[in-house]
Design an enzyme around this catalytic site. Structure first.
Site, mmCIF file in Angstrom:
data_model
loop_
_atom_site.group_PDB
_atom_site.id
_atom_site.type_symbol
_atom_site.label_atom_id
_atom_site.label_comp_id
_atom_site.label_asym_id
_atom_site.label_seq_id
_atom_site.Cartn_x
_atom_site.Cartn_y
_atom_site.Cartn_z
ATOM 1 N N ARG A 60 0.838 -1.216 0.000
ATOM 2 C CA ARG A 60 0.000 0.000 0.000
ATOM 3 C C ARG A 60 0.867 1.258 0.000
ATOM 4 N NH1 ARG A 60 -1.785 2.288 4.461
ATOM 5 N NH2 ARG A 60 -2.106 0.352 5.599
ATOM 6 N N TYR A 113 -16.088 15.134 -15.595
ATOM 7 C CA TYR A 113 -16.574 13.767 -15.382
ATOM 8 C C TYR A 113 -17.556 13.786 -14.188
ATOM 9 C CZ TYR A 113 -16.669 8.837 -14.335
ATOM 10 O OH TYR A 113 -17.100 7.560 -14.070
ATOM 11 N N ASP A 185 -7.424 17.406 -14.813
ATOM 12 C CA ASP A 185 -7.717 16.051 -15.294
ATOM 13 C C ASP A 185 -7.307 16.022 -16.764
ATOM 14 O OD1 ASP A 185 -8.858 13.751 -16.340
ATOM 15 O OD2 ASP A 185 -10.614 13.835 -15.033
ATOM 16 N N LYS A 210 -8.264 4.789 -19.214
ATOM 17 C CA LYS A 210 -8.558 5.263 -20.564
ATOM 18 C C LYS A 210 -7.329 5.097 -21.469
ATOM 19 C CE LYS A 210 -12.509 6.479 -18.778
ATOM 20 N NZ LYS A 210 -12.685 5.926 -17.494
#
Ligand code: PLP
Length: 395
Positions: A60, A113, A185, A210
């Protein structure tokens, strides 16, 4: 590889990121599928936790496969470091958690988005965060929206799904004059077509789901930095909240990344052909593609983007019913949300990706009920055009 930063994007995309395998010399980077790392001694473990000795502790908090991916994307974005996340939304939420607090104010692009907006309106507002989602393509509106407590400006350019552009440099200046951070973004452009650090942005975010992965088989996100202080603040939040990417997911993204430049260039060649075709079609009311002279921000696109990308929005005659006719009759394009894969995907934002936004906000943002969004893929352009032609003829 030495001096990878001085190479061109087509070379960086293939070679950036250090291969962590020193044992066998494997050419492909290994997947370090482990949750934890053994220390040689109690002293070494303690030093690693204190940051006094480099090395891994627990996945992590860091993993060699993930580090290779982070290094590669940081290089491609002309940045110095990156943090990979479990999804694009994990990256967005991490920015919000790091730079906002009760009483802080965020300015965001109104067409963005859907969940990037809704998570502020529905969740962060519960913790006292104030917000204004405005048309950031109009820089005067950004100037007017700034308040003394504005901590973060979060833009998406081109915006999802209206394909409006925002002037990155102008927003950076406004943010910095007010002590705020500008995050962007950059998913729609990928690091191949737009590098926001060149325009003074502070943080770059991608949904790697994407273009970067590009094969419609992984969900992932990334945050890129060119300022160590911002990265360290964000890293602590990400590692404690736990939105880290898994090493096998990171490995798949790395594999997809190596063909990013080829895919992006082929898809945008196709997109220009399709946008030109749609624009002259009698059944099409309007088309938004930055590569069209009719796009209101075509000049800005030429300045801050290195290409026009492969996302197109358009509206057909007959409103939503006309749109449904197109979406229900595609044979080559796939009716599915998401974007940036090697294949063409078509979807209806008002009922799909942006359905979580309220109707009034959607309409203010220009996300009309008839708007169709298409992510052009790497098929043959003529075959894509033929597919759209047979759909449009059915309206
Ligand atoms: C522009 C943009 N940003 C962020 C996201 C969220 O990314 P993810 O689905 O990987 O969480 C998406 C997803 O569609 C997107 O299109």
């Amino acid at each position: 590889m030495k001096n990878i930063k001085s190479k061109r994007k087509d070379t960086q995309v293939i070679h950036a990121g250090t291969n962590p395998d020193k044992t066998y010399g494997s050419v492909a980077p290994p997947i370090y599928q482990t949750s934890t790392f053994k220390f040689d001694s109690a002293e070494q473990g303690a030093k690693r936790f204190l940051g006094e000795e480099p090395g891994y502790i627990y996945t992590r908090l860091g993993n060699p496969t993930t580090s290779t991916l982070q290094e590669a994307i940081a290089t491609l974005e002309n940045g110095t470091s990156a943090l990979a996340t479990a999804s694009g939304m994990a990256a967005v939420s991490t920015i919000y958690m790091t730079f906002l607090e009760a009483g802080a104010h965020i300015i965001g692009s109104e067409a963005i988005y859907g969940p990037s907006r809704v998570v502020i309106e529905n969740e962060f507002s519960r913790f006292g965060v104030e917000y204004d989602f405005i048309d950031t393509s109009d820089i005067e509106q950004v100037k007017k929206a700034v308040k003394p407590n504005t901590k973060l400006i979060f833009i998406e350019t081109p915006a999802n799904p209206t394909i409006k552009l925002t002037d990155i440099k102008a927003c950076a200046e406004i943010a910095h004059n007010n002590g705020a951070v500008l995050a962007i973004d950059n998913t729609f452009m990928s690091p191949i077509l737009q590098n926001p650090f060149d325009y003074d942005a502070d943080i770059i975010m991608h949904s790697m789901t994407k273009y970067i992965n590009g094969h419609t088989d992984v969900v992932g996100g990334i945050l890129v930095f060119n300022n160590d202080e911002l990265m360290q603040r964000t890293r602590k939040v990400l590692h404690n909240h736990g939105g880290t990417i898994d090493p096998s997911q990171a490995w798949l993204v790395l594999r997809g990344l190596r063909t990013l430049s080829l895919r992006v260039n082929k898809a945008q060649e196709n997109a220009q052909v399709i946008a030109n075709y749609l624009e002259q079609h009698p059944k099409v009311k309007w088309v938004r593609y930055p590569g069209l002279k009719s796009h209101p921000h075509h000049e800005l696109a030429k300045q801050q983007m290195k290409g026009f990308g492969s996302m197109i929005s358009f509206e057909v005659e007959g409103g939503i019913e006309g749109g449904k006719t197109v979406m229900n009759n595609v044979e080559l394009a796939t009716l599915a949300v998401s974007l940036g894969g090697f294949e063409t995907l078509i979807q209806h934002p008002a009922s799909m990706t942006h359905s979580s936004m309220n109707k009034q906000d959607r309409s203010n943002a220009g996300i009309t009920d008839g708007l169709i969004r298409i992510s052009i893929g790497c098929e043959d352009a003529q075959d894509l055009q033929d597919d759209l032609e047979q759909c449009l003829n059915k309206i």
